[in-house]
Scaffold this motif. Structure first.
Motif, short mmCIF file in Angstrom:
data_model
loop_
_atom_site.label_atom_id
_atom_site.label_comp_id
_atom_site.label_asym_id
_atom_site.label_seq_id
_atom_site.Cartn_x
_atom_site.Cartn_y
_atom_site.Cartn_z
N UNK A 43 0.45 -1.06 0.30
CA UNK A 43 0.12 0.09 -0.02
C UNK A 43 0.82 1.07 0.08
N UNK A 44 1.78 1.48 1.00
CA UNK A 44 3.02 2.36 0.63
C UNK A 44 4.05 2.78 -0.84
N UNK A 45 3.80 1.79 -1.23
CA UNK A 45 4.45 2.13 -2.28
C UNK A 45 3.27 2.07 -3.59
N UNK A 46 2.49 2.20 -3.37
CA UNK A 46 1.18 1.85 -4.50
C UNK A 46 1.27 3.25 -4.22
N UNK A 47 0.62 3.56 -3.12
CA UNK A 47 0.62 5.16 -2.52
C UNK A 47 1.31 5.66 -3.12
N UNK A 62 -6.47 3.69 3.54
CA UNK A 62 -6.10 3.75 5.17
C UNK A 62 -4.69 2.69 5.22
N UNK A 63 -5.02 1.60 4.75
CA UNK A 63 -3.19 1.10 5.07
C UNK A 63 -1.64 2.53 4.63
N UNK A 64 -1.91 3.19 3.55
CA UNK A 64 -1.39 4.39 3.40
C UNK A 64 -1.34 5.47 4.09
N UNK A 65 -2.05 5.29 4.98
CA UNK A 65 -2.24 6.64 5.70
C UNK A 65 -1.48 6.12 7.05
N UNK A 66 -1.51 5.04 7.11
CA UNK A 66 -0.76 4.16 8.56
C UNK A 66 0.36 4.05 8.43
N UNK A 67 0.98 3.82 7.34
CA UNK A 67 2.23 4.05 7.31
C UNK A 67 3.49 2.74 7.45
N UNK A 68 4.58 2.81 7.12
CA UNK A 68 5.44 1.46 7.81
C UNK A 68 5.91 1.48 9.52
N UNK A 69 6.07 2.81 9.70
CA UNK A 69 6.70 2.67 11.31
C UNK A 69 5.16 2.04 11.76
#
Length: 168
Positions: A43-47, A62-69
């Motif tokens: 989701x982060x890569x796609x975002x 929502x997954x993109x907004x959640x971030x990777x941390x």
């Protein structure tokens, strides 16, 4: 060439896996899991690559907004580094395409893609991967964990029977 160290005794490895799972529950309040991390990373890569495609979708956005941390991303990063380090120290690290001994390289890659896609779809459908749903779920005596493991082993046995000719 260095002689690889022998594999661990499976009973010892199982006890260590269980203790690691207990430590993960104590430290993070969560069990093992991998699928959540790969979903967050995707989701982060796609975002970042195509924000206009991710923005209208509640799930991906929502997954993109959640971030990777997140704890699960750090767990998978540690798992990857630990596995790499362990294989190098044991003299067992090498690049290769594993798979059925009677299958060529292309068929091995196709089977890996099909299997990975099916496993990823099943993990999202079950809301957990083998480690998350199977190990962590059954460790907490959740019926879903045991049901998942039963289904996982049945599917493995069926697919093993369907492809056994490729391994001879």
């Amino acid at each position: 060439m260095r002689i690889p160290r022998p594999l661990w005794n499976p009973y010892v490895a199982g006890v260590i896996l269980g203790l690691g799972l207990l430590a993960t529950f104590i430290v993070t309040g969560n069990g093992y899991g991998v699928t959540g991390a790969t979903t967050l990373i995707t989701a982060s890569a796609a975002g970042h690559l195509a924000p206009s495609l991710v923005a209208p979708h509640t799930y991906f956005h929502g997954l993109f907004d959640a971030g990777l941390n997140r704890w699960i991303v750090w767990e998978v990063l540690g798992l990857s580094i630990g596995a790499l380090l362990g294989s190098v120290l044991a003299g067992r690290f090498k690049f290769q395409i594993d798979g059925p001994t009677q299958a060529g390289r292309t068929l091995r890659l196709v089977l890996a893609l099909i299997g990975g896609t099916a496993a990823g779809f099943g993990a999202r459908l079950a809301l957990g991967c083998t480690s998350g749903m199977g190990l962590s779920g059954s460790a907490t005596l959740a019926a879903a964990g045991f049901l998942f493991l039963i289904g996982f082993f049945i599917a493995g046995a069926v697919f093993g029977q369907l492809t056994k000719g490729l391994w001879k």
